[in-house]
Design an enzyme around this catalytic site. Structure first.
Site, PDB file in Angstrom:
ATOM      1  N   LYS A 274       0.834  -1.204   0.000  1.00 49.83           N
ATOM      2  CA  LYS A 274       0.000   0.000   0.000  1.00 49.83           C
ATOM      3  C   LYS A 274       0.870   1.255   0.000  1.00 49.83           C
ATOM      4  O   LYS A 274       1.997   1.223   0.479  1.00 49.83           O
ATOM      5  CB  LYS A 274      -0.856   0.026   1.280  1.00 49.83           C
ATOM      6  CG  LYS A 274      -2.007  -0.963   1.287  1.00 49.83           C
ATOM      7  CD  LYS A 274      -2.831  -0.833   2.558  1.00 49.83           C
ATOM      8  CE  LYS A 274      -3.981  -1.827   2.580  1.00 49.83           C
ATOM      9  NZ  LYS A 274      -5.004  -1.554   1.566  1.00 49.83           N
ATOM     10  N   ARG A 348     -10.580 -11.451   1.554  1.00 50.42           N
ATOM     11  CA  ARG A 348     -11.409 -12.509   0.972  1.00 50.42           C
ATOM     12  C   ARG A 348     -10.682 -13.851   1.008  1.00 50.42           C
ATOM     13  O   ARG A 348     -11.310 -14.898   1.068  1.00 50.42           O
ATOM     14  CB  ARG A 348     -11.821 -12.116  -0.460  1.00 50.42           C
ATOM     15  CG  ARG A 348     -10.678 -11.943  -1.400  1.00 50.42           C
ATOM     16  CD  ARG A 348     -11.039 -11.102  -2.637  1.00 50.42           C
ATOM     17  NE  ARG A 348     -11.067  -9.670  -2.344  1.00 50.42           N
ATOM     18  CZ  ARG A 348     -11.370  -8.743  -3.242  1.00 50.42           C
ATOM     19  NH1 ARG A 348     -11.712  -9.077  -4.473  1.00 50.42           N
ATOM     20  NH2 ARG A 348     -11.363  -7.464  -2.913  1.00 50.42           N
TER      21      ARG A 348
HETATM   22  N1  BES Z   1      -8.247  -3.732   4.321  1.00 49.15           N
HETATM   23  C1  BES Z   1      -8.391  -3.307   2.984  1.00 49.15           C
HETATM   24  C2  BES Z   1      -9.685  -2.563   2.752  1.00 49.15           C
HETATM   25  C3  BES Z   1      -9.726  -1.135   3.206  1.00 49.15           C
HETATM   26  C4  BES Z   1      -9.056  -0.168   2.493  1.00 49.15           C
HETATM   27  C5  BES Z   1     -10.484  -0.777   4.262  1.00 49.15           C
HETATM   28  C6  BES Z   1      -9.128   1.145   2.889  1.00 49.15           C
HETATM   29  C7  BES Z   1     -10.578   0.537   4.657  1.00 49.15           C
HETATM   30  C8  BES Z   1      -9.896   1.496   3.974  1.00 49.15           C
HETATM   31  C9  BES Z   1      -8.381  -4.508   2.051  1.00 49.15           C
HETATM   32  O1  BES Z   1      -7.615  -5.583   2.448  1.00 49.15           O
HETATM   33  C10 BES Z   1      -7.832  -4.041   0.754  1.00 49.15           C
HETATM   34  O2  BES Z   1      -6.696  -3.666   0.733  1.00 49.15           O
HETATM   35  N2  BES Z   1      -8.656  -4.036  -0.280  1.00 49.15           N
HETATM   36  C11 BES Z   1      -8.261  -3.580  -1.552  1.00 49.15           C
HETATM   37  C12 BES Z   1      -8.834  -4.516  -2.570  1.00 49.15           C
HETATM   38  C13 BES Z   1      -8.299  -4.291  -3.963  1.00 49.15           C
HETATM   39  C14 BES Z   1      -6.833  -4.653  -4.025  1.00 49.15           C
HETATM   40  C15 BES Z   1      -9.104  -5.105  -4.928  1.00 49.15           C
HETATM   41  C16 BES Z   1      -8.818  -2.180  -1.720  1.00 49.15           C
HETATM   42  O3  BES Z   1      -9.942  -1.909  -1.278  1.00 49.15           O
HETATM   43  O4  BES Z   1      -8.101  -1.338  -2.260  1.00 49.15           O
HETATM   44 MN    MN Z   2      -5.578  -5.409   1.815  1.00 47.27          MN
END
Ligand code: BES
Ligand code: MN
Ligand code: ZN
Length: 491
Positions: A274, A348
């Site tokens: 990230k 997931r």
């Molecule tokens: N934990 C995150 C989701 C999240 C992101 C929650 C920002 C709250 C704020 C999750 O594991 C994630 O990183 N999801 C990705 C999915 C994507 C790679 C398809 C996302 O939401 O960017």
């Molecule tokens: Mn994630």
């Protein structure tokens, strides 16, 4: 925090603070009238236009010399005595708690008068829940500027006798409030303290009586064939844990409701790392797990006649030489293979194996709770959790529970049309479906693992915590889940 009920004279009550309800239409509550008769307090303020006239606004009044109560707090609870809705009671109780806190008042008496359509148990529960969660402060890792001790005792007082419903309501609200605070606290703890091992210890500490807890380590997880879960844990030095909490409040013949919480104690994104800004907030990526622990804490106190299983899938998501790489293909416990195109879509992956595992409980319903997608935050903001379900009756029950608990969810589609976004050339499915409808394709992924029972998914990415100055976990959706599990007057 202690909650009591008391009946008797109002004008001779000895307390640090007397809380008196007023209405925006300036009609006087029974207690206000009583105070007026003896001290001519309220109508004098009314004539001066000094009464609060907006719901949840409050005003301090100084009682006349010689009065047995040191302070009076006037709280506007509705426009008229008929408008004491759940929402109004909750915002009034939050405002009262905040006001009492601001003056470091330790015990107070709230003179209740319930003329609304909301029954007394609900009324009392809302007050107790709001007060309990209102006094929560985080101090575990602070040595300075720790806020002053807050309200420790709130008594509901009435001139007429308060029946058992008031007491039951206070109990229910208190323990739901404590469950909410448990979830908040775990969410707020930093990732270096709140590890999978820490979550497992917290769960084990809850065990006893009707609640049995078991924790599986990585060896046992691997043996079950949880290849998707293990692929997320691969990059982390902190050992992953699979936690099962079984609350047995009813006969074994009653199928349990199973709750499954996403417990990523820190989500770096893995190799698909990230960006830096706000990455600290990914310590909140275990708020689904925290809400399951919050619910189990409340159940352990309230001892309802229900069967509930709480499952937590806990691991960090870290980059390392051992971490899973984009393009890797893994086999889930269900046998379905997954091409991991983005290691940041890890929620997931851990959930799908847990969802396969819980089939063994022959559940009445399975609800997973997960900070799953940023896309859900874009879709719904911070007010509603995203709700997805393969059974409309279950969805309707959860929506109604969220409405009643003022912890709302909003239903999103789970149509097959979205499924093809998960097509993969190299496995049965990919773990991501592109930017469009990101919260829906994430739910569609989970739907492939939940065909054998009634299932709902709550995406709490927008609701589980707040950013900015008031950064912190909210404890949602413990309120929704408790309302769903207990019903209107249970607990
Ligand atoms: N934990 C995150 C989701 C999240 C992101 C929650 C920002 C709250 C704020 C999750 O594991 C994630 O990183 N999801 C990705 C999915 C994507 C790679 C398809 C996302 O939401 O960017
Ligand atoms: Mn994630
Ligand atoms: Zn995550």
């Amino acid at each position: 925090m202690d909650f009591l009920v008391k009946t008797g004279q109002l004008d001779t009550l000895r307390t640090d603070c007397l809380v008196v309800q007023v209405y925006a239409d300036k009609s006087l509550s029974r207690s206000a009238q009583t105070l007026d008769e003896k001290y001519d307090l309220i109508s004098r303020l009314r004539d001066l236009n000094e009464l609060p006239t907006k719901v949840a606004n409050c005003t301090w009044a100084l009682p006349p010399a010689g009065a047995p109560f040191k302070r009076v707090l006037l709280i506007c609870v509705g426009t008229t005595s008929q408008t004491l809705t759940r929402q109004n009671i909750k915002s009034a109780a939050q405002a009262v708690t905040k006001a009492l806190k601001s003056k470091s008042i330790k015990n107070a008496v709230w003179s209740v008068e319930n003329s609304s359509e909301v029954d007394s148990q609900v009324f009392a529960a809302i007050i107790a829940e709001a007060a309990t969660s209102g006094v929560y402060t985080y101090s575990e890792t602070k040595t300075q500027n720790v806020s002053t001790p807050a309200l420790t005792k709130l008594t509901l007082h009435s001139i007429e006798k308060l029946d058992a419903a008031w007491r039951n309501g206070l109990q229910r609200g208190k323990y739901i409030g404590e469950g909410i605070n448990t979830a908040r606290h775990l969410g707020n703890l930093p990732g270096n303290i709140c590890t999978p091992t820490y979550l497992a210890k917290r769960a084990q500490a809850l065990a006893g009586g009707k609640l049995a807890v078991s924790v599986m380590d990585e060896k046992q997880i691997a043996k079950l064939g949880m290849g998707a879960f293990m692929s997320v844990a691969a990059g982390s030095d902190q050992p992953a844990k699979f936690i099962v909490m079984q609350y047995r409040g009813a006969a074994a013949s009653n199928a349990p409701v199973v709750l499954v919480g996403k417990g990523i104690t820190f989500d770096t994104g893995g190799i698909s790392i990230k960006p830096g800004p706000a990455m600290d907030e990914m310590k909140f990526d275990m708020c689904g797990a925290a809400s399951v622990l919050g619910v189990m804490t409340a159940l352990q106190q309230l001892q309802p006649r229900k069967n509930v299983v709480g499952v937590i899938v806990a691991t960090e998501n870290m980059p390392s030489g051992k971490a899973t790489k984009p393009g890797d293909v893994v086999t889930s416990m269900s046998g379905q293979t997954i091409e991991i195109l983005n290691t940041d879509a890890e929620g997931r992956l851990v959930l799908c194996d847990a969802l396969t595992y819980v089939e063994r409980f022959k559940p009445k319903a399975v609800i997973d709770i997960a900070t799953l997608t940023g896309a859900c935050v874009i879709a719904l903001g911070n007010h509603a959790s995203g709700l997805f379900a393969n059974d409309q009756a279950l969805a309707d029950e959860l929506l109604a529970a969220g409405q009643a608990a003022q912890d709302r969810a909003w239903q999103m589609p789970l149509w097959d049309d979205y499924q093809k976004a998960l097509d993969s050339n190299f496995a049965d499915m990919a773990n991501v479906g592109g930017r469009e409808g990101g919260s829906i394709t994430a739910a569609c992924f989970l739907a492939r693992y939940t065909k054998n029972y009634k299932w709902a998914h709550l995406d709490i990415a927008g609701t589980a915590w707040q950013g900015g100055g008031a950064k912190g976990a909210t404890g949602r959706p413990v309120g929704l889940l408790m309302q769903y599990l207990l019903g209107e007057n249970g607990g």
